[in-house]
Design a protein around this motif. Structure first.
Motif, short mmCIF file in Angstrom:
data_model
loop_
_atom_site.label_atom_id
_atom_site.label_comp_id
_atom_site.label_asym_id
_atom_site.label_seq_id
_atom_site.Cartn_x
_atom_site.Cartn_y
_atom_site.Cartn_z
N SER A 43 0.82 -1.21 0.00
CA SER A 43 0.00 0.00 0.00
C SER A 43 0.85 1.27 0.00
O SER A 43 0.32 2.36 -0.14
N GLY A 44 2.15 1.12 0.16
CA GLY A 44 3.02 2.28 0.26
C GLY A 44 2.97 3.23 -0.91
O GLY A 44 3.26 4.41 -0.77
N ALA A 45 2.58 2.75 -2.07
CA ALA A 45 2.50 3.62 -3.25
C ALA A 45 1.43 4.69 -3.07
O ALA A 45 1.56 5.80 -3.59
N SER A 46 0.39 4.38 -2.33
CA SER A 46 -0.69 5.35 -2.16
C SER A 46 -0.30 6.49 -1.23
O SER A 46 -0.83 7.59 -1.35
N TYR A 47 0.61 6.26 -0.29
CA TYR A 47 0.99 7.31 0.65
C TYR A 47 1.61 8.53 -0.03
O TYR A 47 1.18 9.66 0.19
N PRO A 48 2.64 8.35 -0.87
CA PRO A 48 3.19 9.54 -1.52
C PRO A 48 2.21 10.21 -2.47
O PRO A 48 2.24 11.42 -2.66
N MET A 49 1.33 9.42 -3.05
CA MET A 49 0.35 10.01 -3.98
C MET A 49 -0.60 10.93 -3.22
O MET A 49 -0.83 12.07 -3.64
N ILE A 50 -1.15 10.47 -2.11
CA ILE A 50 -2.10 11.30 -1.36
C ILE A 50 -1.36 12.45 -0.67
O ILE A 50 -1.88 13.56 -0.59
N ALA A 51 -0.14 12.20 -0.22
CA ALA A 51 0.64 13.27 0.42
C ALA A 51 0.93 14.40 -0.57
O ALA A 51 0.81 15.58 -0.25
N ARG A 52 1.29 14.03 -1.79
CA ARG A 52 1.53 15.05 -2.81
C ARG A 52 0.25 15.80 -3.16
O ARG A 52 0.28 17.00 -3.39
N GLN A 53 -0.85 15.09 -3.21
CA GLN A 53 -2.14 15.73 -3.50
C GLN A 53 -2.46 16.78 -2.42
O GLN A 53 -2.87 17.90 -2.73
N VAL A 54 -2.24 16.42 -1.17
CA VAL A 54 -2.48 17.36 -0.07
C VAL A 54 -1.49 18.53 -0.15
O VAL A 54 -1.88 19.69 0.00
N MET A 55 -0.23 18.23 -0.40
CA MET A 55 0.77 19.31 -0.50
C MET A 55 0.46 20.26 -1.64
O MET A 55 0.72 21.46 -1.53
N ARG A 56 -0.10 19.77 -2.71
CA ARG A 56 -0.50 20.66 -3.82
C ARG A 56 -1.57 21.65 -3.37
O ARG A 56 -1.64 22.76 -3.87
N LYS A 57 -2.40 21.23 -2.43
CA LYS A 57 -3.43 22.13 -1.91
C LYS A 57 -2.86 23.09 -0.88
O LYS A 57 -3.21 24.27 -0.87
N VAL A 58 -1.98 22.58 -0.02
CA VAL A 58 -1.43 23.41 1.06
C VAL A 58 -0.34 24.35 0.54
O VAL A 58 -0.28 25.51 0.95
N HIS A 59 0.51 23.88 -0.35
CA HIS A 59 1.65 24.66 -0.89
C HIS A 59 1.76 24.50 -2.41
O HIS A 59 2.73 23.92 -2.91
N PRO A 60 0.82 25.02 -3.17
CA PRO A 60 0.90 24.84 -4.63
C PRO A 60 2.16 25.44 -5.26
O PRO A 60 2.66 24.94 -6.26
N SER A 61 2.71 26.47 -4.65
CA SER A 61 3.89 27.13 -5.23
C SER A 61 5.10 26.21 -5.28
O SER A 61 5.94 26.34 -6.18
N ILE A 62 5.20 25.29 -4.34
CA ILE A 62 6.35 24.38 -4.31
C ILE A 62 6.46 23.61 -5.62
O ILE A 62 7.55 23.40 -6.14
N PHE A 63 5.33 23.22 -6.17
CA PHE A 63 5.34 22.40 -7.37
C PHE A 63 5.58 23.23 -8.63
O PHE A 63 5.90 22.68 -9.67
N HIS A 64 5.45 24.53 -8.51
CA HIS A 64 5.74 25.41 -9.64
C HIS A 64 7.18 25.91 -9.60
O HIS A 64 7.78 26.15 -10.64
N ASP A 65 7.72 26.07 -8.38
CA ASP A 65 9.01 26.70 -8.21
C ASP A 65 10.19 25.74 -8.12
O ASP A 65 11.34 26.16 -8.11
N THR A 66 9.94 24.45 -8.00
CA THR A 66 11.02 23.47 -7.85
C THR A 66 10.84 22.32 -8.83
O THR A 66 9.78 22.13 -9.39
N LYS A 67 11.89 21.56 -8.99
CA LYS A 67 11.85 20.42 -9.91
C LYS A 67 11.49 19.15 -9.13
O LYS A 67 12.35 18.40 -8.71
N ILE A 68 10.20 18.96 -8.92
CA ILE A 68 9.70 17.78 -8.23
C ILE A 68 9.08 16.86 -9.28
O ILE A 68 8.26 17.30 -10.09
N LEU A 69 9.49 15.61 -9.27
CA LEU A 69 8.92 14.66 -10.22
C LEU A 69 7.43 14.50 -9.93
O LEU A 69 7.01 14.38 -8.79
N ASP A 70 6.65 14.48 -10.98
CA ASP A 70 5.20 14.37 -10.86
C ASP A 70 4.81 12.89 -10.75
O ASP A 70 5.29 12.07 -11.52
N ASN A 71 3.97 12.56 -9.77
CA ASN A 71 3.56 11.17 -9.60
C ASN A 71 2.08 10.95 -9.91
O ASN A 71 1.53 9.90 -9.62
N ARG A 72 1.43 11.93 -10.51
CA ARG A 72 -0.01 11.81 -10.74
C ARG A 72 -0.36 10.78 -11.81
O ARG A 72 -1.49 10.35 -11.89
#
Length: 169
Positions: free
Chosen positions: A134-163
Motif C-alpha cells: 500500500s506504500g504507493a498510495s501514501y506519496p500520492m495522497i501526500a503530494r495531493q495534499v501538499m499541492r493544496k497546502v503549498h501549490p507554489s512548491i510544485f511550480h518553483d522546484t523540480k519535483i517529479l510528478d507522480n499523478r
C-alpha cells in the motif's frame, strides 16, 4: 523551509481527515495508526536516485525469480538455502499456483521495498512487501495534499510528478 515545517500540522490534519492510516503488528496485536507525514522533503539527487533505482530493479527481479523457483524448480529448497517449512507454512504460499507462470514471469507487479537512509548516508532495506504494498498510495495522497497546502512548491522546484502512477503501472 520554515513555511514547510510550520505546515506539517495542516498536512497531517488533512491526512487524518482523509483517513490515511496504516496497520502494524506490535506484540502480536494489530494496531492502526495515522500515517505520519514530514513536510520537509528528503532530496535525492538524480545520480543517487539512478543508483538506487538500479538496485531496486535488481532486487525486484531477484524476488520474482525467487517466487518462480518456489513454484517450479524449488532449487532454493533442494539446495538447503531455505527450509521447506519456511515456504510451505507461509500464509502467502498458494499450492494451487504450483507450476503456474504468469506473463513475463512477473509475480509481483508492485513491490513495496521499504528503504531508509542511515546516518552515514548509505541506504538500507528494511523489508519487502509483495502481498499488498500500500506504500504507493501514501506519496500520492501526500503530494495531493501538499499541492493544496503549498501549490507554489510544485511550480518553483523540480519535483517529479507522480499523478500518472496508475497509468505507468
Amino acid at each position: 523551509m520554515d513555511e514547510l515545517y510550520e505546515s506539517s500540522g495542516t498536512v497531517n490534519s488533512w491526512l487524518e481527515r482523509l483517513g490515511v492510516r496504516f496497520g502494524i503488528y506490535k506484540n502480536g496485536q494489530f494496531k492502526e495508526q495515522l500515517f505520519p507525514y514530514d513536510s520537509i522533503p528528503r532530496v535525492i539527487s538524480a545520480s543517487e536516485y539512478k543508483e538506487l533505482e538500479k538496485g531496486l530493479i535488481q532486487r525486484t527481479d531477484a524476488l520474482n525469480r525467487f517466487i518462480y523457483d518456489v513454484y517450479h524448480d524449488k532449487k532454493i529448497i533442494k539446495d538447503g538455502v531455505i527450509p521447506p517449512e519456511f515456504v510451505y507454512s507461509s500464509k502467502g504460499y498458494m499450492p494451487e499456483a504450483e507450476g503456474v507462470t504468469p506473463p513475463m514471469n512477473i509475480y509481483s507487479h508492485i513491490s513495496g521495498i521499504d528503504l531508509v537512509q542511515a546516518k552515514d548516508g548509505s541506504w538500507v532495506i528494511l523489508e519487502d512487501n509483495l502481498r499488498i504494498p500500500s506504500g504507493a498510495s501514501y506519496p500520492m495522497i501526500a503530494r495531493q495534499v501538499m499541492r493544496k497546502v503549498h501549490p507554489s512548491i510544485f511550480h518553483d522546484t523540480k519535483i517529479l510528478d507522480n499523478r500518472d502512477y496508475g497509468q505507468l503501472l
